[in-house]
Design a protein around this motif. Structure first.
Motif, PDB file in Angstrom:
ATOM      1  N   PHE A  35       0.842  -1.207   0.000  1.00  0.00           N
ATOM      2  CA  PHE A  35       0.000   0.000   0.000  1.00  0.00           C
ATOM      3  C   PHE A  35       0.878   1.259   0.000  1.00  0.00           C
ATOM      4  N   GLU A  36       1.907   1.210   0.839  1.00  0.00           N
ATOM      5  CA  GLU A  36       2.758   2.392   1.061  1.00  0.00           C
ATOM      6  C   GLU A  36       3.740   2.636  -0.084  1.00  0.00           C
ATOM      7  N   SER A  37       4.032   1.589  -0.872  1.00  0.00           N
ATOM      8  CA  SER A  37       5.029   1.730  -1.939  1.00  0.00           C
ATOM      9  C   SER A  37       4.397   2.065  -3.286  1.00  0.00           C
ATOM     10  N   ALA A  38       3.161   2.530  -3.254  1.00  0.00           N
ATOM     11  CA  ALA A  38       2.434   2.781  -4.502  1.00  0.00           C
ATOM     12  C   ALA A  38       3.258   3.619  -5.486  1.00  0.00           C
ATOM     13  N   TYR A  39       3.998   4.612  -4.975  1.00  0.00           N
ATOM     14  CA  TYR A  39       4.810   5.453  -5.855  1.00  0.00           C
ATOM     15  C   TYR A  39       6.302   5.416  -5.496  1.00  0.00           C
ATOM     16  N   ALA A  40       6.708   4.346  -4.830  1.00  0.00           N
ATOM     17  CA  ALA A  40       8.128   4.224  -4.467  1.00  0.00           C
ATOM     18  C   ALA A  40       8.935   3.897  -5.721  1.00  0.00           C
ATOM     19  N   GLU A  41      10.172   4.346  -5.748  1.00  0.00           N
ATOM     20  CA  GLU A  41      11.109   3.916  -6.785  1.00  0.00           C
ATOM     21  C   GLU A  41      11.722   2.601  -6.324  1.00  0.00           C
ATOM     22  N   LEU A  42      11.929   1.687  -7.262  1.00  0.00           N
ATOM     23  CA  LEU A  42      12.430   0.357  -6.907  1.00  0.00           C
ATOM     24  C   LEU A  42      13.860   0.181  -7.416  1.00  0.00           C
ATOM     25  N   PHE A  43      14.692  -0.416  -6.591  1.00  0.00           N
ATOM     26  CA  PHE A  43      16.080  -0.682  -6.988  1.00  0.00           C
ATOM     27  C   PHE A  43      16.401  -2.129  -6.623  1.00  0.00           C
ATOM     28  N   PHE A  44      16.718  -2.923  -7.644  1.00  0.00           N
ATOM     29  CA  PHE A  44      17.011  -4.336  -7.409  1.00  0.00           C
ATOM     30  C   PHE A  44      18.504  -4.590  -7.613  1.00  0.00           C
ATOM     31  N   SER A  45      19.067  -5.369  -6.722  1.00  0.00           N
ATOM     32  CA  SER A  45      20.482  -5.697  -6.857  1.00  0.00           C
ATOM     33  C   SER A  45      20.668  -7.212  -6.817  1.00  0.00           C
ATOM     34  N   ASP A  46      21.614  -7.687  -7.609  1.00  0.00           N
ATOM     35  CA  ASP A  46      21.915  -9.123  -7.612  1.00  0.00           C
ATOM     36  C   ASP A  46      22.832  -9.522  -6.456  1.00  0.00           C
ATOM     37  N   HIS A  47      23.363  -8.557  -5.739  1.00  0.00           N
ATOM     38  CA  HIS A  47      24.190  -8.882  -4.572  1.00  0.00           C
ATOM     39  C   HIS A  47      23.331  -9.516  -3.490  1.00  0.00           C
ATOM     40  N   MET A  48      23.895 -10.522  -2.837  1.00  0.00           N
ATOM     41  CA  MET A  48      23.197 -11.110  -1.690  1.00  0.00           C
ATOM     42  C   MET A  48      23.313 -10.140  -0.511  1.00  0.00           C
ATOM     43  N   TRP A  49      22.333 -10.185   0.402  1.00  0.00           N
ATOM     44  CA  TRP A  49      22.328  -9.191   1.485  1.00  0.00           C
ATOM     45  C   TRP A  49      23.653  -9.109   2.268  1.00  0.00           C
ATOM     46  N   PRO A  50      24.300 -10.230   2.605  1.00  0.00           N
ATOM     47  CA  PRO A  50      25.549 -10.089   3.370  1.00  0.00           C
ATOM     48  C   PRO A  50      26.640  -9.339   2.605  1.00  0.00           C
ATOM     49  N   ASP A  51      26.485  -9.156   1.300  1.00  0.00           N
ATOM     50  CA  ASP A  51      27.465  -8.388   0.526  1.00  0.00           C
ATOM     51  C   ASP A  51      27.049  -6.926   0.348  1.00  0.00           C
ATOM     52  N   PHE A  52      25.956  -6.542   0.961  1.00  0.00           N
ATOM     53  CA  PHE A  52      25.503  -5.141   0.860  1.00  0.00           C
ATOM     54  C   PHE A  52      26.550  -4.242   1.518  1.00  0.00           C
ATOM     55  N   ASN A  53      26.804  -3.090   0.907  1.00  0.00           N
ATOM     56  CA  ASN A  53      27.796  -2.174   1.487  1.00  0.00           C
ATOM     57  C   ASN A  53      27.495  -0.731   1.070  1.00  0.00           C
ATOM     58  N   ALA A  54      28.378   0.162   1.475  1.00  0.00           N
ATOM     59  CA  ALA A  54      28.188   1.598   1.224  1.00  0.00           C
ATOM     60  C   ALA A  54      28.069   1.889  -0.276  1.00  0.00           C
ATOM     61  N   GLU A  55      28.895   1.199  -1.068  1.00  0.00           N
ATOM     62  CA  GLU A  55      28.895   1.438  -2.508  1.00  0.00           C
ATOM     63  C   GLU A  55      27.526   1.127  -3.115  1.00  0.00           C
ATOM     64  N   LEU A  56      26.951   0.023  -2.667  1.00  0.00           N
ATOM     65  CA  LEU A  56      25.648  -0.379  -3.193  1.00  0.00           C
ATOM     66  C   LEU A  56      24.543   0.591  -2.759  1.00  0.00           C
ATOM     67  N   LEU A  57      24.622   1.028  -1.518  1.00  0.00           N
ATOM     68  CA  LEU A  57      23.619   1.995  -1.039  1.00  0.00           C
ATOM     69  C   LEU A  57      23.734   3.286  -1.852  1.00  0.00           C
TER      70      LEU A  57
END
Ligand code: IPE
Ligand code: IPE
Ligand code: MG
Length: 242
Positions: A195-217
């Motif tokens: 409901f809340e994401s009706a107009y959210a921008e979406l960003f998908f990454s192929d990195h697995m969550w444990p590889d998330f870092n500053a660069e990806l953000l």
């Protein structure tokens, strides 16, 4: 309208299990690492001046996973709240939760509630953990509460609008997310803030969550800055109102 910095970022932290099994480790190992990265995410979010950060830690549907994994994830949520309580207070981070906490073991629930109480005065950033959360379930809960009020004669059909509906949803006090990030390679929302994401921008990454870092953000934030949010209008209208 050219977008600025996202005020509310919501993250679907997916891929812990695959990240761990790819290196011959247990899924539990992946979740432990995922929790460490979640802590890094709130620090990074705060450094980037994000006002609200929502982390999808455990979905309502995740209750259907093998009991041992559910138990581990529940206690991990409790530990996360407890281990970072002092850091939240120091940083002025207010912790909130959305979802069904009823099924949480009492120790985990107490740890989360204590941290919510201890951080209630934080004004620097709101960190929201989605635990046992499902968007459909949240909506069902709201409709049930609305119906009860109507049945008791306290609410007329014409009084029901978006604001009333939101006021009965556990996610009702959040801003709508500006940017939803999903790691782990899947391009779906898995019942997250529908409901809340009706107009959210979406960003998908192929990195697995444990590889998330500053660069990806930062990649996600700059992709967001390049998007045009039109909310159903045409570009010229928004250029005039900017
Ligand atoms: C995300 O990682 C954490 C939760 C859903 C609780 P997964 O556990 O879904 O990891 P994958 O998708 O199996 O790799
Ligand atoms: C979504 O991941 C939920 C969380 C990240 C907490 P899932 O791994 O549960 O999603 P599906 O099952 O692949 O859609
Ligand atoms: Mg997954």
């Amino acid at each position: 309208m050219q977008t600025d910095k996202p005020r509310h970022i919501a993250i679907i932290m997916d891929g812990n299990g695959r990240w761990a099994t790819a290196q011959g480790k247990t899924r539990a190992f992946g979740h432990e690492q995922g929790a460490r990265v979640a802590a890094e995410a709130f620090r990074l979010g705060q450094e980037r001046g994000i006002e609200q950060l929502t982390l999808y830690a455990f979905s309502f549907a995740n209750y259907r996973r093998p009991q041992a994994e559910v138990d581990h994830l529940m206690s991990l949520c409790g530990r996360f709240a407890e281990d970072h309580r002092d850091e939240f207070v120091e940083r002025g981070i207010r912790l909130t939760v959305i979802g069904e906490l009823e099924d949480l073991p009492s120790a985990a629930r107490r740890a989360i509630e204590n941290t919510i109480a201890a951080t209630a005065k934080g004004t620097a950033m709101t960190l929201c953990l989605a635990i046992g959360y499902g968007a459909r379930n949240d909506l069902v809960g709201a409709i049930r509460a609305l119906t009860a009020r109507a049945y008791a004669g306290l609410l007329l059909p014409e009084e029901v609008d978006e604001t009333t509906i939101r006021s009965f949803m556990t996610a009702g006090s959040l801003r709508d997310p500006d940017l939803v990030i999903r790691t782990g390679g899947e391009r779906r929302l898995s019942d997250f803030l529908l409901f809340e994401s009706a107009y959210a921008e979406l960003f998908f990454s192929d990195h697995m969550w444990p590889d998330f870092n500053a660069e990806l953000l930062d990649q996600a934030i700059s992709a967001y800055a390049r998007r045009d949010r039109r909310y159903g209008q045409i570009g010229e209208q928004l250029a005039h109102s900017a």
